[in-house]
Scaffold this motif. Structure first.
Motif, PDB file in Angstrom:
ATOM      1  N   PRO A 143     -24.410  25.089   0.481  1.00  0.00           N
ATOM      2  CA  PRO A 143     -24.572  25.432  -0.924  1.00  0.00           C
ATOM      3  C   PRO A 143     -24.506  26.942  -1.163  1.00  0.00           C
ATOM      4  O   PRO A 143     -24.987  27.731  -0.342  1.00  0.00           O
ATOM      5  N   VAL A 144     -23.884  27.319  -2.273  1.00  0.00           N
ATOM      6  CA  VAL A 144     -23.745  28.735  -2.645  1.00  0.00           C
ATOM      7  C   VAL A 144     -24.603  28.992  -3.873  1.00  0.00           C
ATOM      8  O   VAL A 144     -24.414  28.364  -4.923  1.00  0.00           O
ATOM      9  N   GLY A 145     -25.566  29.887  -3.744  1.00  0.00           N
ATOM     10  CA  GLY A 145     -26.432  30.225  -4.873  1.00  0.00           C
ATOM     11  C   GLY A 145     -25.747  31.187  -5.821  1.00  0.00           C
ATOM     12  O   GLY A 145     -25.203  32.214  -5.400  1.00  0.00           O
ATOM     13  N   CYS A 146     -25.760  30.858  -7.112  1.00  0.00           N
ATOM     14  CA  CYS A 146     -25.066  31.657  -8.131  1.00  0.00           C
ATOM     15  C   CYS A 146     -26.074  32.477  -8.928  1.00  0.00           C
ATOM     16  O   CYS A 146     -26.874  31.919  -9.698  1.00  0.00           O
ATOM     17  N   LEU A 147     -26.054  33.781  -8.731  1.00  0.00           N
ATOM     18  CA  LEU A 147     -26.934  34.701  -9.454  1.00  0.00           C
ATOM     19  C   LEU A 147     -26.134  35.311 -10.596  1.00  0.00           C
ATOM     20  O   LEU A 147     -25.498  36.359 -10.441  1.00  0.00           O
ATOM     21  N   TRP A 148     -26.145  34.636 -11.750  1.00  0.00           N
ATOM     22  CA  TRP A 148     -25.334  35.029 -12.890  1.00  0.00           C
ATOM     23  C   TRP A 148     -26.222  35.298 -14.095  1.00  0.00           C
ATOM     24  O   TRP A 148     -27.207  34.583 -14.327  1.00  0.00           O
ATOM     25  N   ASN A 149     -25.849  36.304 -14.887  1.00  0.00           N
ATOM     26  CA  ASN A 149     -26.675  36.692 -16.028  1.00  0.00           C
ATOM     27  C   ASN A 149     -26.526  35.723 -17.208  1.00  0.00           C
ATOM     28  O   ASN A 149     -25.829  34.702 -17.118  1.00  0.00           O
ATOM     29  N   ASP A 150     -27.201  36.042 -18.300  1.00  0.00           N
ATOM     30  CA  ASP A 150     -27.170  35.178 -19.485  1.00  0.00           C
ATOM     31  C   ASP A 150     -26.213  35.705 -20.548  1.00  0.00           C
ATOM     32  O   ASP A 150     -26.286  35.321 -21.715  1.00  0.00           O
ATOM     33  N   ASP A 151     -25.284  36.593 -20.136  1.00  0.00           N
ATOM     34  CA  ASP A 151     -24.363  37.218 -21.074  1.00  0.00           C
ATOM     35  C   ASP A 151     -22.957  36.671 -20.854  1.00  0.00           C
ATOM     36  O   ASP A 151     -22.759  35.663 -20.178  1.00  0.00           O
ATOM     37  N   LEU A 152     -21.955  37.368 -21.408  1.00  0.00           N
ATOM     38  CA  LEU A 152     -20.569  36.914 -21.358  1.00  0.00           C
ATOM     39  C   LEU A 152     -20.112  36.602 -19.940  1.00  0.00           C
ATOM     40  O   LEU A 152     -19.525  35.542 -19.685  1.00  0.00           O
ATOM     41  N   GLN A 153     -20.378  37.522 -19.000  1.00  0.00           N
ATOM     42  CA  GLN A 153     -19.913  37.312 -17.630  1.00  0.00           C
ATOM     43  C   GLN A 153     -20.472  36.023 -17.054  1.00  0.00           C
ATOM     44  O   GLN A 153     -19.757  35.195 -16.494  1.00  0.00           O
ATOM     45  N   GLY A 154     -21.798  35.847 -17.171  1.00  0.00           N
ATOM     46  CA  GLY A 154     -22.420  34.651 -16.629  1.00  0.00           C
ATOM     47  C   GLY A 154     -21.932  33.379 -17.284  1.00  0.00           C
ATOM     48  O   GLY A 154     -21.695  32.366 -16.617  1.00  0.00           O
ATOM     49  N   ASP A 155     -21.782  33.421 -18.600  1.00  0.00           N
ATOM     50  CA  ASP A 155     -21.309  32.235 -19.327  1.00  0.00           C
ATOM     51  C   ASP A 155     -19.925  31.815 -18.865  1.00  0.00           C
ATOM     52  O   ASP A 155     -19.632  30.625 -18.707  1.00  0.00           O
ATOM     53  N   LEU A 156     -19.039  32.784 -18.654  1.00  0.00           N
ATOM     54  CA  LEU A 156     -17.685  32.461 -18.228  1.00  0.00           C
ATOM     55  C   LEU A 156     -17.644  31.996 -16.777  1.00  0.00           C
ATOM     56  O   LEU A 156     -16.879  31.088 -16.430  1.00  0.00           O
ATOM     57  N   ARG A 158     -19.858  30.320 -15.346  1.00  0.00           N
ATOM     58  CA  ARG A 158     -20.367  28.947 -15.361  1.00  0.00           C
ATOM     59  C   ARG A 158     -19.417  27.968 -16.045  1.00  0.00           C
ATOM     60  O   ARG A 158     -19.622  26.759 -15.962  1.00  0.00           O
ATOM     61  N   HIS A 159     -18.406  28.453 -16.739  1.00  0.00           N
ATOM     62  CA  HIS A 159     -17.552  27.600 -17.556  1.00  0.00           C
ATOM     63  C   HIS A 159     -16.926  26.493 -16.713  1.00  0.00           C
ATOM     64  O   HIS A 159     -16.395  26.744 -15.624  1.00  0.00           O
ATOM     65  N   ASP A 160     -16.984  25.253 -17.214  1.00  0.00           N
ATOM     66  CA  ASP A 160     -16.516  24.134 -16.404  1.00  0.00           C
ATOM     67  C   ASP A 160     -15.005  24.098 -16.248  1.00  0.00           C
ATOM     68  O   ASP A 160     -14.486  23.365 -15.394  1.00  0.00           O
ATOM     69  N   ARG A 161     -14.286  24.897 -17.034  1.00  0.00           N
ATOM     70  CA  ARG A 161     -12.824  24.925 -16.919  1.00  0.00           C
ATOM     71  C   ARG A 161     -12.314  26.258 -16.399  1.00  0.00           C
ATOM     72  O   ARG A 161     -11.395  26.299 -15.582  1.00  0.00           O
ATOM     73  N   GLY A 163     -14.358  28.863 -15.099  1.00  0.00           N
ATOM     74  CA  GLY A 163     -15.246  29.536 -14.181  1.00  0.00           C
ATOM     75  C   GLY A 163     -14.952  29.259 -12.712  1.00  0.00           C
ATOM     76  O   GLY A 163     -13.841  28.884 -12.326  1.00  0.00           O
ATOM     77  N   PHE A 164     -15.996  29.392 -11.885  1.00  0.00           N
ATOM     78  CA  PHE A 164     -15.846  29.268 -10.439  1.00  0.00           C
ATOM     79  C   PHE A 164     -15.705  27.829  -9.961  1.00  0.00           C
ATOM     80  O   PHE A 164     -15.042  27.557  -8.964  1.00  0.00           O
ATOM     81  N   ALA A 165     -16.389  26.894 -10.628  1.00  0.00           N
ATOM     82  CA  ALA A 165     -16.503  25.532 -10.096  1.00  0.00           C
ATOM     83  C   ALA A 165     -15.163  24.842  -9.809  1.00  0.00           C
ATOM     84  O   ALA A 165     -15.007  24.240  -8.743  1.00  0.00           O
ATOM     85  N   PRO A 166     -14.177  24.890 -10.728  1.00  0.00           N
ATOM     86  CA  PRO A 166     -12.931  24.171 -10.437  1.00  0.00           C
ATOM     87  C   PRO A 166     -12.254  24.623  -9.144  1.00  0.00           C
ATOM     88  O   PRO A 166     -11.710  23.794  -8.413  1.00  0.00           O
ATOM     89  N   VAL A 167     -12.295  25.918  -8.858  1.00  0.00           N
ATOM     90  CA  VAL A 167     -11.653  26.442  -7.651  1.00  0.00           C
ATOM     91  C   VAL A 167     -12.489  26.142  -6.413  1.00  0.00           C
ATOM     92  O   VAL A 167     -11.992  25.640  -5.400  1.00  0.00           O
ATOM     93  N   THR A 168     -13.789  26.418  -6.482  1.00  0.00           N
ATOM     94  CA  THR A 168     -14.622  26.303  -5.286  1.00  0.00           C
ATOM     95  C   THR A 168     -14.921  24.854  -4.915  1.00  0.00           C
ATOM     96  O   THR A 168     -14.997  24.524  -3.727  1.00  0.00           O
ATOM     97  N   SER A 169     -15.098  23.968  -5.905  1.00  0.00           N
ATOM     98  CA  SER A 169     -15.367  22.566  -5.581  1.00  0.00           C
ATOM     99  C   SER A 169     -14.160  21.925  -4.906  1.00  0.00           C
ATOM    100  O   SER A 169     -14.310  21.081  -4.017  1.00  0.00           O
ATOM    101  N   ALA A 170     -12.950  22.344  -5.297  1.00  0.00           N
ATOM    102  CA  ALA A 170     -11.737  21.817  -4.669  1.00  0.00           C
ATOM    103  C   ALA A 170     -11.646  22.220  -3.198  1.00  0.00           C
ATOM    104  O   ALA A 170     -10.938  21.580  -2.424  1.00  0.00           O
ATOM    105  N   ARG A 171     -12.392  23.268  -2.820  1.00  0.00           N
ATOM    106  CA  ARG A 171     -12.395  23.718  -1.422  1.00  0.00           C
ATOM    107  C   ARG A 171     -13.633  23.232  -0.679  1.00  0.00           C
ATOM    108  O   ARG A 171     -13.895  23.661   0.452  1.00  0.00           O
TER     109      ARG A 171
END
Length: 389
Positions: A143-156, A158-161, A163-171
């Motif tokens: 598991p990779v812990g995500c330390l992301w803020n509550d602003d624009l950077q963090g929101d993006l 986390r974005h399900d389309r 953000g990071f998840a689509p690329v990293t989950s595929a790996r």
């Protein structure tokens, strides 16, 4: 030019100011269609503030009759410049900002076509791919812990389309959100607790140097030690450059932070203006300023190369619409790599390729070593990925 000459972004304005001064003799005129056109350069300080940046654009247009506006740096400042250029109808070229953030910060969707504003950088998906290769470089897919803020950077991120998840989950990676936080942070107790709960030995972030150092310190005090931290945004620059705090320097040197690399002296590119290599530019910067190279140095140079190209190829370099059209169809090789606005992931965008690096301690401060060429195999490796111990 709208540049952060003062304020919290001023360290990032130094490479831009340097390149502008170094290239000024070559930018005094441009040849277009057999004619020589004189060029003047006006610089306004954004003061690292969105409203001041908007006023800087208005002044450049009203008082200096700008035909093209250039800018770089600032999560909120850069979009303010671009939006104002769009409003007043002047071409704008910018960089140093993931393209998804560039689009979303301006209230638009990925397919939106701006009339006047153009950008070159990389995507959040590109960062995710490089970071995943770094995580894999120390073995396993825990598991990779995500330390992301509550602003624009963090929101993006986390974005399900987008953000990071689509690329990293595929790996095969599982992302664990440690919980949003407000910048600047005062306490990371809840995030450290989630790190323990999910047994995350790898952390990814987009934190400031001060916030990342605080998190790392509190994790150590709780008996936890990340094997690897990957961090974008401010940690693409030496932490000694962005904050004067010695305790932050010591903490991050101990953490061995890895990051994205978009430009270095070892990149195999040359300036389209004078043939200068990446190594030569970095060496000149150190000789002239006494400071180590920064990644934005190459992007600042490419920014001016592209502006020169647009003025040289526009149907009428004195007509703003012609300059904007030249940007929309621009294809050129720069000191930051090849740029092509005709093949971007979305209108108005040209992509830069990324590699992965890690900050290694050295006698003159932290040294950014390229430790994976995933994403750009033409860049030589200059170090090995070292997990924290």
């Amino acid at each position: 030019m709208v540049a952060p000459l003062t304020g919290r972004l001023a360290p990032l304005g130094k490479p831009l100011s340097y390149v502008l001064g170094a290239l000024a003799p070559r930018l005094r005129h441009v040849r277009n269609g057999g004619r020589r056109h004189e060029v003047s350069i006006a610089v306004r300080d954004s003061r690292s503030d969105p409203e001041a940046a908007r006023q800087a654009v208005r002044d450049l247009v009203a008082e200096d009759r700008a035909q093209i506006v250039l800018t770089m740096a600032g999560t909120r400042v850069l979009p303010a410049v671009a939006d104002t250029c769009e409003e007043v109808g002047v071409p704008c070229l910018s960089t140093t900002f993931p393209w998804q953030a560039y689009v979303h910060a301006r209230g638009a969707g990925p397919a939106h076509r701006f009339r006047w504003t153009y950008h070159f950088a990389w995507g959040l998906d590109d960062i995710a791919a490089v970071f995943a290769s770094l995580w894999e470089g120390i073995g396993g897919r825990g598991p990779v812990g995500c330390l992301w803020n509550d602003d624009l950077q963090g929101d993006l991120l986390r974005h399900d389309r987008y953000g990071f998840a689509p690329v990293t989950s595929a790996r095969g990676h599982t992302l664990v959100d440690l919980g949003p936080y407000r910048e600047p942070a005062g306490d990371f107790g809840p995030q450290v607790g989630r790190m323990r709960e999910h047994a995350t030995e790898v952390i990814t972030s987009a934190a400031t140097a001060a916030d990342l150092a605080l998190f790392h310190r509190q994790a150590r005090q709780a008996g936890l030690r990340p094997r690897l931290i990957t961090c974008s945004r401010w940690l693409t620059y030496p932490h000694t450059h962005t904050t004067p705090a010695p305790d932050v320097h010591a903490e991050l040197a101990d953490a061995r932070v890895a990051t994205l690399v978009y430009w270095s002296p070892d990149h195999p590119y040359r300036s389209s203006l004078d043939g200068t290599t990446c190594a030569e530019l970095a060496r000149s910067y150190r000789q002239d300023t006494g400071e180590s190279w920064l990644q934005p140095l190459g992007l600042a140079h490419a920014l001016l190369e592209t502006a020169h190209h647009a003025l040289a190829t526009a149907g009428d370099p004195a007509d703003r619409a012609s300059v904007a059209e030249a940007l929309a169809t621009a294809r050129l090789d720069t000191i930051a790599g090849p740029l092509d606005w005709t093949r971007g992931p979305t209108p108005n965008i040209a992509l830069l390729r990324l590699t992965g690096g890690q900050w290694h301690p050295g006698p003159q401060g932290p040294r950014l070593a390229v430790v994976t060429d995933a994403g750009n195999t033409g860049v030589p490796l200059t170090g090995e990925l070292t997990p924290a111990r």
